[in-house]
Design an enzyme around this catalytic site. Structure first.
Site, PDB file in Angstrom:
ATOM      1  N   ASP A 152     -10.063  10.878   9.975  1.00 15.33           N
ATOM      2  CA  ASP A 152     -11.049  11.019  11.051  1.00 15.33           C
ATOM      3  C   ASP A 152     -10.711  10.136  12.248  1.00 15.33           C
ATOM      4  O   ASP A 152     -11.613   9.657  12.945  1.00 15.33           O
ATOM      5  CB  ASP A 152     -12.439  10.674  10.501  1.00 15.33           C
ATOM      6  CG  ASP A 152     -13.567  11.127  11.407  1.00 15.33           C
ATOM      7  OD1 ASP A 152     -13.314  11.954  12.298  1.00 15.33           O
ATOM      8  OD2 ASP A 152     -14.700  10.660  11.215  1.00 15.33           O
TER       9      ASP A 152
ATOM     10  N   HIS B 150     -14.684  14.663   6.752  1.00 20.08           N
ATOM     11  CA  HIS B 150     -16.062  15.179   6.663  1.00 20.08           C
ATOM     12  C   HIS B 150     -16.140  16.606   7.180  1.00 20.08           C
ATOM     13  O   HIS B 150     -15.473  16.978   8.144  1.00 20.08           O
ATOM     14  CB  HIS B 150     -17.064  14.250   7.364  1.00 20.08           C
ATOM     15  CG  HIS B 150     -16.889  14.093   8.844  1.00 20.08           C
ATOM     16  ND1 HIS B 150     -17.450  14.959   9.762  1.00 20.08           N
ATOM     17  CD2 HIS B 150     -16.263  13.139   9.577  1.00 20.08           C
ATOM     18  CE1 HIS B 150     -17.174  14.546  10.992  1.00 20.08           C
ATOM     19  NE2 HIS B 150     -16.451  13.446  10.915  1.00 20.08           N
TER      20      HIS B 150
ATOM     21  N   ASP C   2     -13.488  17.131  15.235  1.00 17.95           N
ATOM     22  CA  ASP C   2     -14.153  16.019  14.568  1.00 17.95           C
ATOM     23  C   ASP C   2     -15.132  16.589  13.544  1.00 17.95           C
ATOM     24  O   ASP C   2     -16.240  16.950  13.876  1.00 17.95           O
ATOM     25  CB  ASP C   2     -14.892  15.184  15.626  1.00 17.95           C
ATOM     26  CG  ASP C   2     -15.657  14.014  15.065  1.00 17.95           C
ATOM     27  OD1 ASP C   2     -15.439  13.654  13.895  1.00 17.95           O
ATOM     28  OD2 ASP C   2     -16.516  13.466  15.791  1.00 17.95           O
TER      29      ASP C   2
ATOM     30  N   GLU D 268     -21.781  13.160   7.884  1.00 15.55           N
ATOM     31  CA  GLU D 268     -21.165  11.985   8.501  1.00 15.55           C
ATOM     32  C   GLU D 268     -21.717  11.761   9.902  1.00 15.55           C
ATOM     33  O   GLU D 268     -21.890  10.621  10.340  1.00 15.55           O
ATOM     34  CB  GLU D 268     -19.641  12.164   8.564  1.00 15.55           C
ATOM     35  CG  GLU D 268     -18.866  10.910   8.973  1.00 15.55           C
ATOM     36  CD  GLU D 268     -18.688  10.753  10.482  1.00 15.55           C
ATOM     37  OE1 GLU D 268     -18.230   9.675  10.925  1.00 15.55           O
ATOM     38  OE2 GLU D 268     -19.015  11.701  11.229  1.00 15.55           O
ATOM     39  N   GLU D 269     -22.008  12.840  10.606  1.00 14.14           N
ATOM     40  CA  GLU D 269     -22.442  12.742  11.992  1.00 14.14           C
ATOM     41  C   GLU D 269     -23.929  12.424  12.145  1.00 14.14           C
ATOM     42  O   GLU D 269     -24.420  12.309  13.258  1.00 14.14           O
ATOM     43  CB  GLU D 269     -22.127  14.050  12.733  1.00 14.14           C
ATOM     44  CG  GLU D 269     -20.653  14.441  12.757  1.00 14.14           C
ATOM     45  CD  GLU D 269     -19.805  13.550  13.646  1.00 14.14           C
ATOM     46  OE1 GLU D 269     -20.336  12.523  14.135  1.00 14.14           O
ATOM     47  OE2 GLU D 269     -18.635  13.864  13.860  1.00 14.14           O
TER      48      GLU D 269
ATOM     49  N   ASP E 170     -18.941  18.258   8.297  1.00 12.53           N
ATOM     50  CA  ASP E 170     -19.931  18.550   9.331  1.00 12.53           C
ATOM     51  C   ASP E 170     -19.410  18.250  10.724  1.00 12.53           C
ATOM     52  O   ASP E 170     -18.360  17.618  10.891  1.00 12.53           O
ATOM     53  CB  ASP E 170     -21.217  17.765   9.082  1.00 12.53           C
ATOM     54  CG  ASP E 170     -20.990  16.256   9.087  1.00 12.53           C
ATOM     55  OD1 ASP E 170     -19.966  15.793   8.544  1.00 12.53           O
ATOM     56  OD2 ASP E 170     -21.827  15.521   9.649  1.00 12.53           O
TER      57      ASP E 170
END
Length: 489
Positions: free
Chosen positions: A172, A78, A118, A148-149, A80
């Site tokens: 991830d 991801h 991350d 995603e976050e 973001d």
């Protein structure tokens, strides 16, 4: 030419792209710049690329010679990141680059912010794989997602028709010698509790005080919730409960936490107190400070509980029954671990993280994240919250729900990854299930035919300014990933 902090650090091209994307703002929900950059980069490289309505970037790379008949493999990460910073940091996540530093083996932010490993390192792995034309691999389908976050929007809206992959390697994961094979489901929670704000009573002299909790470690609301780091919101509520029980306080404001996905590191409240009760109130706060320092000795030695008079005038405040309701609501809110996994020792099965408190337009606004390995336990927490809100007259909304990734005991991809890791490093790759949401659950919901694993280098402190990543681990996982792709023929 920009000076590269990670110049000469292996793997050179992975580090090059990690540093490159670290200079592009990519807060969750605001990924257009990073999405546009990667899409244009892929087009310039002559790769088949698409950018969908959710700003996901899908890039396809043909099989290398001899792998044309192999099943396609998806690599997924991801774009973001969670944007957390220290109170003294002036960093603006909407425009400022994440400046990196490396000390020994550790890569971290140089500006008191989250690093963005991350999942920036996963994106960098994908870009380095796409760029290198000398690698051996099956047809590759790269999916780089958004939000995603925050909402899982990217993974939830990725169209299955765009993919043919039968195997999914998510990048991830944050522990080098553990392979992720399952994750929990969950949901965001928004609550609005109304309160009545009244004028400050006349006839007594009041002063405004600021109560502030700081120095906690924070962390990821799922993966770190069992580490005992403590919640600044929880400690603030405990202080307010004791003050309200024994003193005539009038609450002016609460400002606590920055993300429902992060364990709160700082929290503060402002309140009025009659001057003739000031010393007693300060004594209560000092007693609670001693209690907290005892509870978190050796864990959060930087923990501070400060209460000081400020000159700020407050036109109104919450008191009496309205304050009682607000404090009692927060005091009984089911925050933290709800149940442990009985099959996998040390793994949390279900939890809820109270991540944000704020006053807004006559309401106490609460944001939280609930998680569970089973839909039934997530529903149980929802039921508890619904009952609590009915009792206290609060509005509640559940949003950004995501599915659990259920462990597959017959995964051939997991078995192959473990064989390659053992051969390369001479030790076992440990299969685990984590107490955090990961996009595999969303993707397998729409593409259930895929066999999935998640791998990645060793990182620590996700969702906090203490986030850091091992450079040596990045290099080892890079070699492992290339060898795994080579053997998926």
């Amino acid at each position: 030419m920009e000076k590269r902090v990670l110049s000469g650090v292996e793997p050179e091209r992975v580090m090059y792209y990690f540093e490159k994307i670290s200079r592009i703002p990519r807060e969750s929900g605001h990924e257009k710049q990073i999405s546009d950059y990667i899409y244009q980069w892929a087009v310039e490289k002559g790769l088949e690329a698409q950018q969908d309505s959710a700003l996901n970037v899908i890039i396809k790379k043909p099989a290398s010679t001899g792998y044309e008949a192999s099943d396609p493999v998806m690599l997924q990460a991801h774009m973001d990141m969670v944007c957390e910073k220290n109170r003294d940091s002036s960093h603006d996540f909407s425009r400022d680059p994440i400046l990196l530093k490396i000390e020994g083996d550790m890569i971290s932010s140089a500006s008191g912010t989250t690093l963005g490993a991350d999942n920036g390192i996963g994106v960098a792995y994908c870009m380095a794989v796409l760029e290198d034309r000398n690698l051996k691999h099956p047809p590759l389908e790269i999916l780089l997602t958004t939000e995603e976050e925050s909402t899982f929007k990217g993974a939830l809206t990725a169209s299955p028709e765009m993919f043919q992959a039968r195997k999914l390697i998510n990048l991830d994961q944050s522990v080098e010698d553990e392979i992720l094979t399952g994750s929990c489901g969950g949901s965001g929670v928004k609550i609005k509790l109304p309160f009545t704000c009244e004028a400050v009573p006349k006839g007594r002299e009041y002063r405004t005080f600021q109560l502030r909790i700081s120095g906690l470690l924070g962390g990821h609301s799922g993966e770190d919730i069992e580490k005992g780091h403590g919640s600044a919101i929880n400690l603030l509520v405990r202080c307010l409960y004791e003050l309200n029980k024994k003193q005539d306080i009038h609450l002016c404001s609460i400002s606590a936490g920055t993300s429902r996905l992060a364990i709160s590191r700082e929290a503060e409240a402002k309140f009025l107190i009659p001057q003739d009760q000031e010393q007693e109130a300060l004594c209560i706060v000092e007693q609670m400070s001693t209690v907290f320092r005892t509870e978190y000795r050796g864990i959060c030695d930087a923990l501070e509980v400060q209460c000081r008079a400020i000159s700020q005038a407050e036109p109104g405040a919450i008191s009496g029954d309205s304050l009682d309701k607000l404090v009692q609501f927060l005091y009984v809110f089911p925050d933290g671990i709800r149940n442990m996994n009985g099959v996998m020792p040390g793994v949390v099965e279900s939890s809820i993280n109270l991540g944000i408190l704020r006053f807004q337009n006559g309401y106490l606004e609460v944001e939280a994240e609930l998680r569970g390995a089973f839909a039934s336990t997530c529903q149980h927490i929802k039921n508890q919250l619904n009952v609590l809100c009915r009792i206290f007259g609060a509005e509640i909304q559940f949003f950004s729900e995501y599915a659990a990734w259920v462990y597959n005991p017959e995964s051939e991809l997991r078995q192959k990854a473990m064989e390659v890791f053992k051969r390369e490093f001479g030790k076992q790759l440990k299969p685990i299930v984590i107490h955090a949401g990961i996009e595999c659950g969303c993707l397998l919901q729409s593409m259930p035919w895929m066999d999935a694993v998640a791998v990645g280098p060793s990182c620590w402190g996700f969702h906090s300014p203490g986030e850091r990543m091992s450079a040596a681990s990045v290099n080892r996982v890079w070699g492992f990933l290339l060898k795994l792709l080579e053997e998926l023929k």
